[in-house]
Design an enzyme around this catalytic site. Structure first.
Site, PDB file in Angstrom:
ATOM      1  CG  ASN A  92      -0.248   0.219   2.724  1.00 23.60           C
ATOM      2  OD1 ASN A  92       0.998   0.512   2.577  1.00 23.60           O
ATOM      3  ND2 ASN A  92      -0.973   0.058   3.455  1.00 23.60           N
ATOM      4  CE  LYS A  93       4.476   2.131   4.091  1.00 22.57           C
ATOM      5  NZ  LYS A  93       3.694   0.872   4.515  1.00 22.57           N
ATOM      6  CB  THR A  94       4.104   6.603  -2.595  1.00 21.86           C
ATOM      7  OG1 THR A  94       3.733   7.169  -1.465  1.00 21.86           O
ATOM      8  CG2 THR A  94       4.011   7.412  -3.698  1.00 21.86           C
TER       9      THR A  94
END
Ligand SMILES: Cc1ncc(COP(=O)(O)O)c(C=O)c1O
Length: 383
Positions: free
Chosen positions: A183-185
Site C-alpha cells: 500500500n505504499k506510494t
C-alpha cells in the site's frame, strides 16, 4: 477489498507493470539480477542519493544499516513511539536500546528539542520517521547529530517523493529507508531500499544483504563467472527479486503521476473538511513537498462522537479506514521491557486518540473523496 464500497487502499497496477513482471517471468532469471541493479540506479537518480541498495523491505533496509554501523548492546538509538513497530524492532534486533521521545502536535514528527535532551554518551543513532509523507525537521536534527557524530537514519517508509525545503528525501542524512510494501506510494508487493551517499555503507550493506557472501548470485552465474566465493562476515537474507524489481521500475516511472493524484485527493479532502469543527486536518509546511502517503485526520476531543465510533460508523457506510499509529509503548512486547508507561508521551497519545487515516489511493475519484467527506460530516450531525 470485499465488503467496502470505498476501500482504504487499492494498488495502481497497469498493463506496463504487468508486462514488466511477465517479461521477467519469461526471462529465465527470477532472483536478484539486472532488474535490481537497474532499479537501484533509477532510484538513486530519482532521490538524489549516490548509492541505493534495493532489498526486500524497509525493515530490512533499516536493520542492515544499523548492522553495518555495528550497533549493539550498550548503544542507544533515539526514535519516537509514534511509528510502526518495525522502526524499533530493528534497533532491538541489533542488541541496542531504543530511546523514545515524543512527537510534535502539528505533524506527528519527532520533536528535535526532545532529541537533544535524550542524548547520552551511549547515543549512536537517531531514526526520524517522516510521518505520512511530511518530512521531519531535518536541518534541526542534523544540527544536533553532526557535531556529536551521531548517525541519522531516516525511516522514509512513507516518504519516497517527499521534498524537504527543496531537497528530496534520500540525500538528507546518512541514509534513508524506503518501503515498497503493497500500500505504499510505489510498490513491489514487498520491498524496500536504502539510499545513501556513503559508498562504504552501501558496500557493507550489499554484503550483509546476502549472507555475508563476497559476490552475489547473478555475478556467480554470469558468463565467465567463477563458482568460488568467500563468506566475509555473517550476513542476512534480505535481497529483492528481479520479479519485484521489475514492478518497482515501472512503478517508479509513474511516481510523479501517483503523487499528483494523492495531492489532488488531499486538497479535495482539505477543501471539503476545512470548516468541520470536530475534525483537525493534517498540518504541513508549504516549503516542503508532502508525498501524501496517508491522509490522517484527528477527531477533536470536543467531538460528541469518539474516534472508535466514527470508524465504526464509516465502516457501516461502506468506507474502510485505518489508524496510524498505535503508540509503541502501548504494545505488550514493549510493556514487558518495563521502560515506559501510559502518559510518558502525551502528544503521541493525544494524536493517537483521535487519529483516523481516510481512504487514499491514486485512482480514487473526486466523487469518492466527496462521499467519504460527506459521510464523515454526517456522523457528527447524528447520521
Ligand atoms: C513508518 C514505517 N516504517 C517502516 C515500515 C516497514 O516497511 P516494510 O513493510 O517495507 O518493512 C512501515 C510499514 O508500513 C512504516 O509505516
Amino acid at each position: 477489498m470485499a465488503g467496502f464500497r470505498i476501500p482504504y487502499f487499492r494498488p495502481s497496477i497497469n498493463d506496463s507493470d504487468i508486462r514488466a513482471v511477465t517479461d521477467v517471468l519469461r526471462s529465465g532469471w527470477l532472483t536478484t539480477g539486472p532488474n535490481v541493479k537497474a532499479l537501484e540506479e533509477e532510484l538513486g537518480a530519482y532521490c538524489g542519493a549516490g548509492h541505493v541498495n534495493a532489498v526486500n523491505s524497509a525493515t530490512a533496509a533499516m536493520h542492515l544499516a544499523l548492522a553495518a554501523w555495528e550497533l549493539g548492546p550498550g548503544d542507544e538509538v533515539i526514535t519516537t513511539p509514534y511509528t510502526f513497530t518495525a522502526t524499533a524492532n530493528v534497533i532491538i534486533h541489533t542488541g541496542a536500546t531504543p530511546v523514545f521521545v515524543d512527537v510534535r502536535d502539528g505533524d506527528a514528527n519527532i520533536e528535535p528539542a526532545l532529541i537533544e535532551r535524550a542524548i547520552t554518551p551511549a547515543t549512536k543513532a537517531i531514526i526520524p520517521v517522516h510521518f505520512a509523507g511530511e518530512p521531519c525537521d531535518m536541518d534541526a536534527i542534523m544540527a544536533i547529530a553532526r557535531p556529536r557524530e551521531i548517525r541519522v537514519l531516516e525511516d522514509a517508509a512513507h516518504a519516497i517523493g517527499t521534498y524537504y525545503r527543496g531537497r528530496p528525501v534520500g540525500g538528507l542524512s546518512d541514509a534513508a529507508a524506503f518501503s515498497f510494501y503493497a500500500n505504499k506510494t510505489i510498490t513491489t508487493g514487498e520491498g524496500g531500499a536504502l539510499a545513501t551517499d556513503d559508498e562504504e555503507l552501501s558496500e557493507r550493506v550489499r554484503v550483509l544483504t546476502l549472507h555475508g557472501m563476497s559476490r552475489d548470485a547473478w555475478k556467480r552465474y554470469d558468463v565467465g563467472g567463477a563458482w568460488r566465493y568467500d563468506v566475509v562476515e555473517f550476513g542476512f537474507k534480505d535481497n529483492l527479486t528481479d520479479i519485484a524489481a521489475s514492478l518497482g521500475r515501472t512503478q517508479l516511472g509513474r511516481i510523479e503521476e501517483f503523487i499528483e493524484q494523492r495531492t489532488r485527493i488531499a486538497q479535495r479532502y482539505i477543501a471539503n473538511l476545512r470548516d468541520e469543527e470536530h475534525v483537525l486536518l493534517p498540518q504541513f509546511a508549504e516549503d516542503n513537498r508532502h508525498a501524501w502517503h496517508l491522509f490522517m485526520v484527528r477527531i477533536r476531543e470536543s467531538s460528541p462522537i469518539g474516534r472508535d465510533d466514527v470508524i465504526r460508523k464509516l465502516a457501516e457506510d461502506g468506507i474502510q479506514t485505518s489508524v496510524h499509529f498505535i503508540p509503541l509503548h502501548y504494545f505488550t512486547a514493549y510493556r514487558k521491557l518495563g521502560r515506559w508507561k501510559e502518559g510518558d508521551f502525551p502528544v503521541a497519545e493525544a494524536i493517537f486518540s483521535g487519529a483516523i487515516s481516510l481512504p487514499m489511493f491514486p485512482e480514487m475519484t473526486d466523487n469518492e473523496v466527496d462521499e467519504v467527506s460527506a459521510s464523515l460530516r454526517q456522523i457528527f450531525r447524528g447520521g
